[in-house]
Design an enzyme around this catalytic site. Structure first.
Site, short mmCIF file in Angstrom:
data_model
loop_
_atom_site.label_atom_id
_atom_site.label_comp_id
_atom_site.label_asym_id
_atom_site.label_seq_id
_atom_site.Cartn_x
_atom_site.Cartn_y
_atom_site.Cartn_z
N LYS B 79 0.85 -1.20 0.00
CA LYS B 79 0.00 0.00 0.00
C LYS B 79 0.89 1.24 0.00
O LYS B 79 1.92 1.28 0.69
CB LYS B 79 -0.90 -0.03 1.24
N SER B 160 -9.87 2.15 2.91
CA SER B 160 -8.95 2.83 2.03
C SER B 160 -7.98 1.88 1.30
O SER B 160 -7.38 2.28 0.31
CB SER B 160 -8.14 3.85 2.83
N SER B 184 -10.24 -0.04 7.27
CA SER B 184 -9.66 0.06 5.93
C SER B 184 -8.96 -1.19 5.43
O SER B 184 -8.55 -1.25 4.28
CB SER B 184 -8.67 1.23 5.87
#
Lengths: 100, 494
Positions: B79, B160, B184
């Site tokens: 990420k 997210s 998330s």
């Protein structure tokens, strides 16, 4: 509480975000909608309740009293620190003139 | 010969060890899949050379007869919230464009030390603020899933960690790092039919992870099944002297401890998690989950978490407050973009830089955070929310008197279409209703796929555990996984 355009602009200036009148007006209902919703917390009786400071109990540690105990977070890495500066001169970060 | 990109972390690790294939073949197969999948917009930066170097190191070590590392030959997606040395990191925000970290986050360093390689940096909601991946400055991630109605509406991969969920689900990587502040990791895992665990706050170091809300942020793995999550979490966890909130305790051997027999375990079902207008399919899945856990030997007990309805509003005070403080560092001086209007002074430069660099949702949250922390409102909002947080954590603590873990749905719906909720921030926030309470309490929690809805989209079940009981969470999730037999996967249209 509800906010108006003047409050939104004041908060934006505290947050160091430039904002024009149109954006401030657009944000007024958005922020009021969210603030109105979070206000329901006022219903909760919290007398005698301590605010949470740490979610998992943990004792704060002290770093070893040694120069550059961790080289990554210690000194002597000026070039690495400045490597991403939008503007750097003579080994310093450069900003617009702040003293007349 | 099976397609190598169909293999998960365990299969790759074991196959590289026993010589069924080389780590280089694996890295090549996944790098090619990443390169082909541009329409998903899951990767912001591709780093095939990094993956290849790790693979070659694994192959060389094997040829030399060395003891294999835990993740030798496994290429991962990272990420973009994790700083990796020499590779641009933006947290999907324009304000960090041009920033190349000069250091390696503790977690990615641990993964490289374990033998893993990096396929690239994954798209996400800007500064991890969002539940649909529509706040990225570099375009939405498109879920690889589509409804079976033939409409082909582009769906949200969740947020997210939406680049992570899309990439794992589309078989672009066998596993990916995620971060979870209010859900998330778990919500995107549920939306895309994969598994993801947020460990106990403090298990994973936050050093080198771009901060959103420091008292909540916690990294975790996202992978295709429970075992792969256990393997990856073991490599990610552990004490880090560079993070003051890191827990100085040993990392258990979660993979070795996996056991789907829940005899003697009590699973709590919180009655407050029945929200209005919850689709029948979510309720039905929840009941199915209860039946599966009973079948695994668990006893089911109804419990009450009376402050549940206040978790979301408390979260939307605490998280923006911490974000407004954390994001104050983006001012055009030390890294990223600078906007310097003609004749501007320092204050005007800060304001112009932040106005141009941050996206709308980030600005909205910074303003809310600044407002609730401002003089006159601090006690009414921030202190009150911190007290409510104490009560929410207390609800869970009380629940542990009568149960060992909790079972809930992960999200109140299946994946929604992109654009469907983006006009109404509040409707978007409500998507995290089941994941936020355990985040506020710092508890380990995991989403595991349970089935599909009538449109053929995945639905997730969530297990919430006691502090530091990741093993209990993984075991219950494994019991669900074994019984759900979830095999649905998106057809490759990209």
């Amino acid at each position: 509480m509800s906010v108006d355009t003047a409050t939104v602009k004041k908060v934006a200036s505290l947050a160091r975000i430039a904002i024009d009148d149109a954006a401030a007006e657009r944000l007024v209902p958005e922020l009021n909608n969210i603030l109105g919703w979070i206000e329901q917390l006022g219903e909760v009786d919290t007398s005698g309740v301590a605010p949470m400071t740490a979610v998992i109990p943990n004792t704060l540690r002290l770093r070893d009293d040694v120069v550059n105990a961790d080289p990554l977070t210690g000194g002597g890495i000026r070039d690495a620190v400045l490597a991403n500066a939008p503007q750097a001169e003579h080994g310093f970060f450069t900003v617009p003139k702040v003293i007349e | 010969m099976t397609d190598l990109t169909d293999l998960g972390i365990r299969e790759i690790r074991d196959g590289v060890r026993d010589g069924s294939f080389s780590a280089r073949e694996i890295a090549q197969a996944f790098s090619a899949a990443v390169a082909r999948a541009k329409p998903l917009n899951a990767f912001l930066v591709e780093t095939p050379a990094h993956a290849m170097a790790a693979a070659d190191a694994a192959d060389t070590a094997r040829a030399a007869g060395e003891t294999p590392k835990p993740l030798a030959g496994v290429p991962l997606g990272i990420k973009d919230l994790f700083c990796t040395k020499g590779v641009p990191a933006t947290a999907a925000s324009h304000i960090l464009e041009g920033f190349t970290p000069q250091y390696e986050s503790t977690i990615t360093q641990k993964l490289w030390d374990a033998g893993a390689g990096m396929l690239g940096k994954l798209n996400m909601d800007q500064f991890a603020m969002g539940s649909s991946n529509e706040t990225s400055a570099f375009g939405n991630v498109i879920s690889p899933w589509r409804r079976n109605d033939g409409g082909n509406a582009p769906l949200a991969p969740g947020g997210s960690s939406g680049g992570s969920s899309a990439a794992v689900s589309a078989r672009l990587c066998p596993g990916a790092t995620g971060t979870d502040t209010g859900g998330s990791i778990r919500q995107p895992a549920a939306f895309t039919g994969i598994s993801g665990i947020k460990p106990t706050y403090g298990r994973c170091s936050r050093w080198g992870v771009i901060a959103f809300a420091s008292s909540l942020d916690q990294a975790g793995p996202m992978a295709r099944d429970v075992r792969d999550c256990a393997i990856m979490l073991e490599a990610m966890s552990g004490f880090d002297p560079k993070d003051a909130t890191s827990l100085d305790i040993p990392v258990p051997q979660w993979e070795a401890g996996l056991n789907a027999n829940l005899a003697g375990k009590r699973v709590g079902v919180p009655r407050e998690y029945r929200v209005e207008n919850m689709p029948e399919e979510i309720e039905a899945l929840w009941q199915q989950g209860i039946a599966w856990l009973k079948d695994a030997g668990a006893e089911i007990v109804e419990i009450s978490l009376p402050h549940t309805k206040y978790a979301l509003p408390a979260y939307y005070i605490i998280a923006p407050a911490e974000a407004s403080s954390n994001l104050a560092r983006y001012d055009g001086v030390r890294y990223g973009q600078r906007d310097l209007p003609d004749g501007a002074n320092l204050q005007a430069m800060y304001a112009a830089t932040r106005a141009a660099g941050f996206g709308e949702e980030v600005k909205r949250r910074i303003l809310i955070g600044t407002y609730v922390l401002s003089a006159g409102f601090y006690d009414a909002y921030f202190t009150q929310a911190s007290k409510v947080r104490t009560l929410i954590a207390g609800d869970f603590e009380a629940a542990w008197d009568s149960c060992d873990m909790l079972l809930t749905p992960t999200a109140p719906s299946a994946a929604f279409a992109l654009g469907e909720k983006s006009a109404d921030p509040l409707a978007m926030y409500l998507n995290d209703v089941f994941t936020v309470p355990s985040s506020l309490a710092g508890l380990p929690a995991m989403s595991v796929p349970g089935g599909v809805d009538k449109a053929g989209l995945p639905l997730g079940l969530q297990i919430i555990g006691k502090p530091l009981d990741e093993q209990g969470v993984l075991n219950a999730a494994l019991a669900i996984e074994e019984r759900a037999g979830f095999v649905a996967r998106p057809a490759a249209w990209w």
